[in-house]
Structure formats: C-alpha cells, structure tokens
Design a protein around this motif. Structure first.
Motif, PDB file in Angstrom:
ATOM      1  N   SER A  63       0.755  -1.219  -0.037  1.00 24.81           N
ATOM      2  CA  SER A  63      -0.089   0.029   0.177  1.00 24.81           C
ATOM      3  C   SER A  63       0.955   1.294   0.092  1.00 24.81           C
ATOM      4  CB  SER A  63      -0.977  -0.026   1.161  1.00 24.81           C
ATOM      5  OG  SER A  63      -0.111   0.225   2.482  1.00 24.81           O
ATOM      6  N   ARG A  93      -5.599  -0.043  -0.750  1.00 22.51           N
ATOM      7  CA  ARG A  93      -5.764   0.826   0.398  1.00 22.51           C
ATOM      8  C   ARG A  93      -5.989  -0.347   1.480  1.00 22.51           C
ATOM      9  NH1 ARG A  93     -10.395   4.965  -2.097  1.00 22.51           N
ATOM     10  NH2 ARG A  93      -8.943   6.302  -3.349  1.00 22.51           N
ATOM     11  N   ILE A  94      -5.558  -0.218   2.605  1.00 22.78           N
ATOM     12  CA  ILE A  94      -5.409  -0.865   3.768  1.00 22.78           C
ATOM     13  C   ILE A  94      -6.533  -0.242   4.663  1.00 22.78           C
ATOM     14  CG2 ILE A  94      -4.528  -1.805   5.874  1.00 22.78           C
ATOM     15  CD1 ILE A  94      -3.396  -2.948   3.165  1.00 22.78           C
ATOM     16  N   PRO A  95      -7.680  -0.896   5.075  1.00 20.50           N
ATOM     17  CA  PRO A  95      -8.536  -0.287   5.661  1.00 20.50           C
ATOM     18  C   PRO A  95      -8.308  -0.085   7.351  1.00 20.50           C
ATOM     19  CG  PRO A  95      -8.966  -2.832   5.575  1.00 20.50           C
ATOM     20  CD  PRO A  95      -7.659  -2.360   4.802  1.00 20.50           C
ATOM     21  N   LYS A  96      -9.018   0.999   7.690  1.00 23.95           N
ATOM     22  CA  LYS A  96      -8.915   1.323   9.163  1.00 23.95           C
ATOM     23  C   LYS A  96      -9.604   0.129  10.119  1.00 23.95           C
ATOM     24  CE  LYS A  96      -7.736   6.266   8.481  1.00 23.95           C
ATOM     25  NZ  LYS A  96      -8.179   7.620   8.682  1.00 23.95           N
ATOM     26  N   CYS A 136     -16.445  -4.986   3.185  1.00 26.58           N
ATOM     27  CA  CYS A 136     -15.099  -4.528   2.847  1.00 26.58           C
ATOM     28  C   CYS A 136     -15.129  -3.597   1.577  1.00 26.58           C
ATOM     29  CB  CYS A 136     -14.213  -5.660   2.426  1.00 26.58           C
ATOM     30  SG  CYS A 136     -14.270  -6.810   3.962  1.00 26.58           S
ATOM     31  N   ASN A 137     -16.326  -2.935   1.174  1.00 27.06           N
ATOM     32  CA  ASN A 137     -16.455  -1.975   0.029  1.00 27.06           C
ATOM     33  C   ASN A 137     -16.175  -2.863  -1.211  1.00 27.06           C
ATOM     34  OD1 ASN A 137     -16.750   0.351   1.651  1.00 27.06           O
ATOM     35  ND2 ASN A 137     -14.435   0.229   2.197  1.00 27.06           N
ATOM     36  N   SER A 173     -13.785  -4.579  -2.052  1.00 30.08           N
ATOM     37  CA  SER A 173     -12.518  -4.824  -2.235  1.00 30.08           C
ATOM     38  C   SER A 173     -12.157  -5.897  -1.810  1.00 30.08           C
ATOM     39  CB  SER A 173     -11.857  -3.872  -1.531  1.00 30.08           C
ATOM     40  OG  SER A 173     -10.203  -3.738  -1.818  1.00 30.08           O
ATOM     41  N   GLU A 221      -9.239  -5.332   0.710  1.00 29.09           N
ATOM     42  CA  GLU A 221      -9.533  -5.329   2.150  1.00 29.09           C
ATOM     43  C   GLU A 221      -9.971  -6.268   2.714  1.00 29.09           C
ATOM     44  OE1 GLU A 221     -12.130  -2.094   2.909  1.00 29.09           O
ATOM     45  OE2 GLU A 221     -11.374  -0.565   1.298  1.00 29.09           O
ATOM     46  N   TRP A 240      -6.901  -8.341   3.836  1.00 25.39           N
ATOM     47  CA  TRP A 240      -6.409  -7.887   5.127  1.00 25.39           C
ATOM     48  C   TRP A 240      -7.112  -8.285   6.353  1.00 25.39           C
ATOM     49  CZ3 TRP A 240      -7.730  -4.553   9.062  1.00 25.39           C
ATOM     50  CH2 TRP A 240      -6.638  -3.995   9.942  1.00 25.39           C
ATOM     51  N   TRP A 241      -8.492  -7.996   6.129  1.00 27.43           N
ATOM     52  CA  TRP A 241      -9.178  -8.514   7.374  1.00 27.43           C
ATOM     53  C   TRP A 241      -8.882  -9.712   7.563  1.00 27.43           C
ATOM     54  CZ3 TRP A 241     -11.285  -5.601  11.019  1.00 27.43           C
ATOM     55  CH2 TRP A 241     -11.593  -4.311  10.705  1.00 27.43           C
TER      56      TRP A 241
END
Length: 348
Positions: free
Chosen positions: A59, A66-69, A187-188, A190, A193, A196-197
């Motif tokens: 990223s 994009r890495i999610p918050k 995750c939109n 994505s 994302e 990542w989760w």
C-alpha cells in the motif's frame, strides 16, 4: 517466427506465475512441516503476519492498494468468514503435514462436491443433473485414491486422521467460498481489504492456540538442539509467507486476465506437476490407484467448469410480464449461486 499477441503473452505469464507460486508454496510448506512437525500453528501464524506486513508495504508503494482502518463493527460482521478461513487453514496445514505431497491433491479432493452441496443448501437451490454428475465423478475419484492398496508400504499409507483433516479442510474451503460473497460488501467490495481483514483476524484468532499448545517454547527447545535445522524453519517461514501473499495476487490476476476454463486447465497442469515433483523431490510413491484418482478428480473438476461456462454463456430467458393483483410474486427467494472453483483455489 510467428508474432505473439501481447494479450496471449500476458495470459501465459499470469498462468505461469500462478502455477509457480502455488507449487513453491506447497513444497516449501511440506519441507518445513517435515522438519518441524510439532510447530504447525506457529508456522501458520508467521505466514499470516508476513502477509499482513507485505500488504502494508504494497500500500505504501502502490497508492491504489488501500488498507482499511480498524472498525469494530466491520470486524464483528467478518467474524464468520475469518473463523471459517482460519479453521480451514489449520486443517489444511495438518493434512499437508501428515500426507505425502503427491497425495495432498487427493486428500482434499472433495472440495468441489462439498462446495456444490454447501452452496445449494445456502441458496436453497437444486443443482442441475450435469453439475451433480460432475460432483459424483470427483467423489468417485476421491474414493479411488483413499482406497487401501497392498502395493503401499505402511509408512506411505495415509492415516484415517490425516484423511479426516483433508475432508474438514475441503468442507471449510466450501464454507469460505460461500461466505466470501456475503462478506465483500462489508469491505467496500474490495478483495484486498477482505484479504487484510482475513489475515489480521486469522492471526488474532490463532495466537491463543499457539500459546496454549506451547509452540513458542517448543521452538526455543528445538533451537537448542544441534540436529534441528533452524534455517529450514526460518527461511521456509519467510518464503511461504512471501509466496502466500504472491499466490493471493496471482489468484486475483488469474481471475482478471484468464477465463475460468483457462484457470482450471492451469490448475490441472499444476496438480500433475505437483504429483510428479512429489515423487521426484520427496520420493513419494505413485500407485496406479493414485494416478487414476488424480485423473478422475481433475476430469470431474474440468467437466464442472465447462458446465458452468456453458450455463453462463447461455441466453437468459425473457422476464415474465409484471402482473398486478393479489397473486403477484414479491420476489424469488432462492436464487442460483454458482461457487466458481477458481475463486477458492489452495490458500492456503
């Protein structure tokens, strides 16, 4: 010399990349698990953490990633898919540890039939006869491979427990394939994302079990043993962590630039190579039963992929006219959901 289409070269490069990443992942995993059979969960945890680090590094280099918050509400909604993912990974790792590399494809041979079954229950739909035929062919291939063989020595005969691990791994892969679709909106939509989760959540979930089983202390004890090959565990963890991440990227690229049929044929070719390399590298025994089993499983899987591609290409029936009145239907409650095999391939 004939001129090669750039798109053809791109597809060939992606397929080669996918096959190489998958093969390296399996064989390095197997080599490390052979040298450190008592550290399967710690080995898996390290792989997950490396994947998370590489996602963050990517990223920083590519702004499109994009890495999610962290969001507690999103985390709660993703608990089912993350739980199913880590359970499947654990059984997948235990299965690979306890069976030969060439037999691994057979031990997890029920992925397709179980995915069809889970998807059918989830969508409350009945598969077509051709799909059921494909599932039956794959199941026959699995049964052929696990049937006792007098030509196998005791040391090469898989235990019932290892086969149980393989079946459970296949079952949770099937659950995961179904849950991905309902998890992506959180995750939109994505896949990055969701990856990542999944990796972060899986690492958090597996950490207590790594500690409870005392694997960090087992690692410390082994490090003080002169005959233990610590470099195999260290480098194997780094390589499989890297290639686990690359396999995720390769899978996404393969879905993007190839067709399901192309991807399935590349998976079939990879399975044949995996079997041949297992015999060559680890001295695995390839019996007639096992060779026949792999052929039948691959044949049934490719038949299923062909069926789904034909169904997808078929023209849609015209929508019935909208009727008014009290007998109008409020919507179809059981939509057909195919779970394409190319979206759930060896993660693990």
């Amino acid at each position: 010399m004939p001129h090669l289409n750039p798109q053809t070269l791109q597809v060939a490069a992606v397929v080669a990349f996918y096959m190489a990443a998958a093969l390296i992942m399996v064989f390095v995993n197997k080599a490390v698990l052979n040298s450190s059979p008592d550290l399967p969960l710690l080995f898996l945890l390290i792989q997950l953490l490396i994947a998370v680090v590489l996602l963050h590094a990517s990223s920083m280099v590519y702004k499109t990633i994009r890495i999610p918050k962290f969001d507690a509400e999103v985390a709660k909604k993703l608990v089912p898919v993350v739980s199913v993912n880590i359970i499947g990974l654990v059984f997948n790792t235990l299965c690979l540890r306890d069976v030969e590399a060439s037999f691994f494809q057979i031990a997890r041979g029920l992925v397709l039939p179980l995915t069809i079954a889970v998807s059918s229950v989830h969508t409350r739909s009945i598969p077509s006869r051709l799909v059921l035929t494909a599932a039956f062919i794959v199941t026959v291939g699995f049964m052929l491979g696990v049937a006792p063989s007098s030509s196998l020595p005791i040391t090469a005969t898989p235990s019932n427990l290892s086969l149980f691990y393989g079946v459970l791994s296949s079952l949770f892969i099937a659950f995961h394939a179904v849950l991905i679709k309902s998890s992506l909106p959180h995750c939109n939509n994505s896949t990055i994302e969701l990856a990542w989760w999944t990796n972060v959540g899986s690492a958090i979930m597996i950490l207590p079990f790594v500690i409870l089983l005392g694997e960090p202390w087992k690692l410390y004890g082994l490090s003080n043993t002169p005959e233990w090959n610590w470099s195999m565990f260290l480098w194997g963890s780094l390589v499989t962590g890297l290639f686990g991440f690359l396999l995720c990227v390769a899978g996404l690229l393969s879905i993007k630039v190839t067709s399901p049929i192309t991807h399935m044929f590349s998976s079939a070719a990879r399975s044949v190579l995996q079997t041949a390399l297992g015999v060559s590298i680890f001295g695995d025994i390839l019996t007639t039963n096992r060779a026949g089993s792999i052929s039948v499983i691959l044949g049934g899987t490719m038949f299923y992929t062909w069926i789904k591609s034909v169904e997808a290409a078929a023209p849609k029936p015209p929508s019935p006219p909208i009727r008014s009145g009290p007998d109008v239907e409020m919507g179809n409650q059981s939509s057909s959901q195919a779970s394409p095999l190319w979206q759930m391939d060896e993660k693990k």
